[in-house]
Design an enzyme around this catalytic site. Structure first.
Site, PDB file in Angstrom:
ATOM      1  N   GLU A 296       0.941  -1.097   0.006  1.00 30.31           N
ATOM      2  CA  GLU A 296      -0.138  -0.035  -0.121  1.00 30.31           C
ATOM      3  C   GLU A 296       0.981   1.219  -0.009  1.00 30.31           C
ATOM      4  O   GLU A 296       1.998   1.146   0.608  1.00 30.31           O
ATOM      5  CB  GLU A 296      -0.764   0.246   1.296  1.00 30.31           C
ATOM      6  CG  GLU A 296      -1.876   1.265   1.220  1.00 30.31           C
ATOM      7  CD  GLU A 296      -3.220   0.947   2.356  1.00 30.31           C
ATOM      8  OE1 GLU A 296      -3.791   1.898   2.407  1.00 30.31           O
ATOM      9  OE2 GLU A 296      -2.819   0.263   3.055  1.00 30.31           O
TER      10      GLU A 296
ATOM     11  N   THR B  34       0.889   5.750  -1.603  1.00 34.58           N
ATOM     12  CA  THR B  34       0.311   7.076  -1.910  1.00 34.58           C
ATOM     13  C   THR B  34      -0.486   6.763  -3.261  1.00 34.58           C
ATOM     14  O   THR B  34      -1.494   7.260  -3.377  1.00 34.58           O
ATOM     15  CB  THR B  34       1.423   8.136  -2.075  1.00 34.58           C
ATOM     16  OG1 THR B  34       1.961   8.245  -0.989  1.00 34.58           O
ATOM     17  CG2 THR B  34       0.589   9.366  -2.656  1.00 34.58           C
ATOM     18  N   PHE B  35       0.154   5.791  -4.130  1.00 34.86           N
ATOM     19  CA  PHE B  35      -0.676   5.650  -5.362  1.00 34.86           C
ATOM     20  C   PHE B  35      -1.610   4.608  -5.303  1.00 34.86           C
ATOM     21  O   PHE B  35      -2.637   4.769  -6.130  1.00 34.86           O
ATOM     22  CB  PHE B  35       0.544   4.805  -6.116  1.00 34.86           C
ATOM     23  CG  PHE B  35       0.867   3.560  -5.788  1.00 34.86           C
ATOM     24  CD1 PHE B  35      -0.062   2.185  -6.058  1.00 34.86           C
ATOM     25  CD2 PHE B  35       1.659   3.351  -4.951  1.00 34.86           C
ATOM     26  CE1 PHE B  35       0.219   0.984  -5.495  1.00 34.86           C
ATOM     27  CE2 PHE B  35       2.183   1.953  -4.386  1.00 34.86           C
ATOM     28  CZ  PHE B  35       1.319   0.927  -4.505  1.00 34.86           C
ATOM     29  N   GLY B  36      -1.944   4.037  -4.165  1.00 39.14           N
ATOM     30  CA  GLY B  36      -3.123   2.795  -4.002  1.00 39.14           C
ATOM     31  C   GLY B  36      -2.541   1.726  -3.388  1.00 39.14           C
ATOM     32  O   GLY B  36      -1.894   1.756  -2.405  1.00 39.14           O
ATOM     33  N   GLN B  37      -2.667   0.645  -3.847  1.00 38.64           N
ATOM     34  CA  GLN B  37      -2.429  -0.641  -3.054  1.00 38.64           C
ATOM     35  C   GLN B  37      -2.241  -1.600  -4.218  1.00 38.64           C
ATOM     36  O   GLN B  37      -2.629  -1.556  -5.262  1.00 38.64           O
ATOM     37  CB  GLN B  37      -3.492  -0.978  -2.109  1.00 38.64           C
ATOM     38  CG  GLN B  37      -4.983  -1.096  -2.460  1.00 38.64           C
ATOM     39  CD  GLN B  37      -6.048  -1.075  -1.729  1.00 38.64           C
ATOM     40  OE1 GLN B  37      -6.016  -1.427  -0.535  1.00 38.64           O
ATOM     41  NE2 GLN B  37      -7.173  -0.439  -2.054  1.00 38.64           N
ATOM     42  N   VAL B  38      -1.507  -2.708  -3.686  1.00 41.29           N
ATOM     43  CA  VAL B  38      -1.068  -3.868  -4.464  1.00 41.29           C
ATOM     44  C   VAL B  38      -1.536  -5.079  -3.817  1.00 41.29           C
ATOM     45  O   VAL B  38      -1.427  -5.522  -2.694  1.00 41.29           O
ATOM     46  CB  VAL B  38       0.321  -4.131  -4.476  1.00 41.29           C
ATOM     47  CG1 VAL B  38       0.921  -5.295  -5.401  1.00 41.29           C
ATOM     48  CG2 VAL B  38       1.098  -2.746  -5.239  1.00 41.29           C
TER      49      VAL B  38
ATOM     50  N   ASP C 135      13.202   7.610  -9.969  1.00 39.59           N
ATOM     51  CA  ASP C 135      12.765   7.563  -8.356  1.00 39.59           C
ATOM     52  C   ASP C 135      13.472   6.190  -8.024  1.00 39.59           C
ATOM     53  O   ASP C 135      12.865   5.090  -7.593  1.00 39.59           O
ATOM     54  CB  ASP C 135      11.134   7.526  -8.336  1.00 39.59           C
ATOM     55  CG  ASP C 135      10.743   7.309  -6.686  1.00 39.59           C
ATOM     56  OD1 ASP C 135      11.727   7.869  -6.005  1.00 39.59           O
ATOM     57  OD2 ASP C 135       9.693   7.068  -6.563  1.00 39.59           O
TER      58      ASP C 135
END
Length: 428
Positions: free
Chosen positions: A107, A109-113, A224
């Site tokens: 999980e 900032t972008f979302g979750q896996v 990054d």
């Protein structure tokens, strides 16, 4: 970005730039067409710790929702996202009829896996589910575009994670990857931040630089690179007894040193010099901080910071503030060159440059900040504290990668020819 045990600054400016030409979107119950978001996939924990082109997507058939008819293949009832735009799910239910959700493995900032079972290919996959917010959807579409470009140029993508599929599901961009192992950061954390053997550092460095060289040849800058964005392909490891011969506090070593680089949501074209802020703080190059513009060399600075961290077990520059960061660089690497300080944008650097020199320690925010800088060793001493052989070659390589002047910094191809990286390959 993942929320790790020591905080890492999250650059936001990258998310605000306009997306480039987007790939065609395939939709799954999407109320509107999409752009997309960025991310990062973090593998499962060490132990069996937690593998990343596109395939055809089938639209749901209404019969999937008819009571008693193929219910197990249908999608769950529509739910609102949480207040931050994250997808709400329950374990065991479907993400489209093709994928069954097994567990959450990451999980940020972008979302979750999510770890999911692919019913069509009959294998476990990792699916990144992006938040239903425009800037993250935009960055995800950039990542998909980059992943597809990398895949077109090399089937194995030279150490870059490969996309298997993607779709837009209930206003969430979903990117499907093969299941990989843990990130370098997770492996270090499970090892209580103990350093990697120098031969393992050598092999990881070689693969990482091959990936960077491959991207730079395609005129792409990752921007990054960090231990969280480098994953072992396998989750298997062995445990080596500690000095007392006990296994409980023994060090873990991966059975395979093969790695892949992930998270291309911030990737930029290197055909021009950019000025916005990039890179997670600890791996940010001096030209980015000083507002001098950046291109390919910023990736090589990040690689130098990563290799130093693998050698010592700790981030080379643990800071969250520009002046302290630059002071740490001077403590570890020596004074910043006068010509870089003179070129620094006065509006950008006025708080930490005075009369052509770094405004340190006068500009320090606290005594604790000064102490944090003073406790840092020189780069040579840092390496020699942890490396029992090849120290000289490694120091020389790091000095080339961590050169302040980006025009004099090693390129990825030059680094790959360095004596430290041309020795025998790692064998456990």
């Amino acid at each position: 970005m993942m929320e790790m045990e020591y905080m890492r600054e999250i650059p936001n400016s990258q998310m605000d730039r306009r997306p480039r030409k987007r790939p065609r979107i395939s939709t799954w119950e999407t109320p509107q067409s999409s752009k997309a978001q960025s991310g990062l996939y973090s593998g499962q924990e060490v132990g069996n710790i937690t593998s990343f082109g596109p395939t055809r997507v089938h639209l749901e058939h209404p019969s999937h929702f008819v009571k008693g008819l193929n219910v197990h293949k249908g999608s769950p009832p529509w739910r609102d996202d949480d207040k931050d735009g994250h997808y709400i799910f329950e374990l065991g239910e479907n993400l489209t009829p093709r994928y069954k959700i097994l567990k959450k493995i990451g999980e940020g900032t972008f979302g979750q896996v999510l770890e999911c079972w692919d019913r069509e290919l009959r294998e476990v996959v990792a699916i990144k589910i992006v938040r239903s917010i425009k800037k993250y959807r935009d960055a995800a579409m950039i990542e998909i575009e980059v992943l597809e470009q990398l895949g077109r140029h090399n089937r194995n993508a030279n150490g870059c994670v490969q996309i298997r599929n993607w779709f837009d599901y209930r206003n969430h961009i979903c990117i499907v990857f093969e299941m990989l192992g843990p990130s370098l950061f997770d492996f270090l954390r499970k090892n209580n931040y103990r350093s990697f053997p120098v031969d393992l550092v050598r092999e990881i460095g070689r693969q990482l630089l091959e990936c960077v060289a491959f991207m730079h040849d395609l005129r792409l800058v990752h921007t990054d690179l960090k231990p969280e964005n480098i994953l072992f392909i396998s989750s298997e490891y062995v445990k080596i007894p500690d000095n007392k011969g006990t296994m409980r506090e023994g060090k873990r070593l991966p059975k395979s040193c093969a790695i892949k680089v992930i998270d291309f949501g911030s990737t930029a074209h290197g055909t021009q010099v950019h000025n916005y802020i990039v890179s997670t703080r600890h791996y940010r190059a001096p030209e980015v901080i000083l507002g001098l513009g950046w291109s390919y060399p910023c990736d090589l600075w990040s690689v130098g910071c990563i290799l130093a961290e693998l050698c010592s077990g700790e981030a080379l520059f643990q800071t969250h503030e520009n002046l302290e960061h630059l002071a740490m660089m001077e403590r570890v690497l020596g004074p910043l060159p006068d010509h870089l300080l003179r070129r620094a944008d006065s509006r950008h650097a006025e708080k930490y440059i005075r009369r052509g020199r770094l405004n340190w320690p006068e500009g320090a925010t606290s005594r604790e900040s000064i102490k944090a800088v003073l406790k840092l060793p020189r780069l040579q001493n840092l390496v020699m504290q942890h490396v029992d052989h090849s120290a000289g070659d490694l120091i020389d390589l790091l000095q080339g990668l961590l050169h302040y002047d980006p025009t004099l910094r090693m390129t990825a191809r030059e680094a790959l020819r360095h004596p430290f990286l041309t020795r025998n390959r790692y064998r456990f």
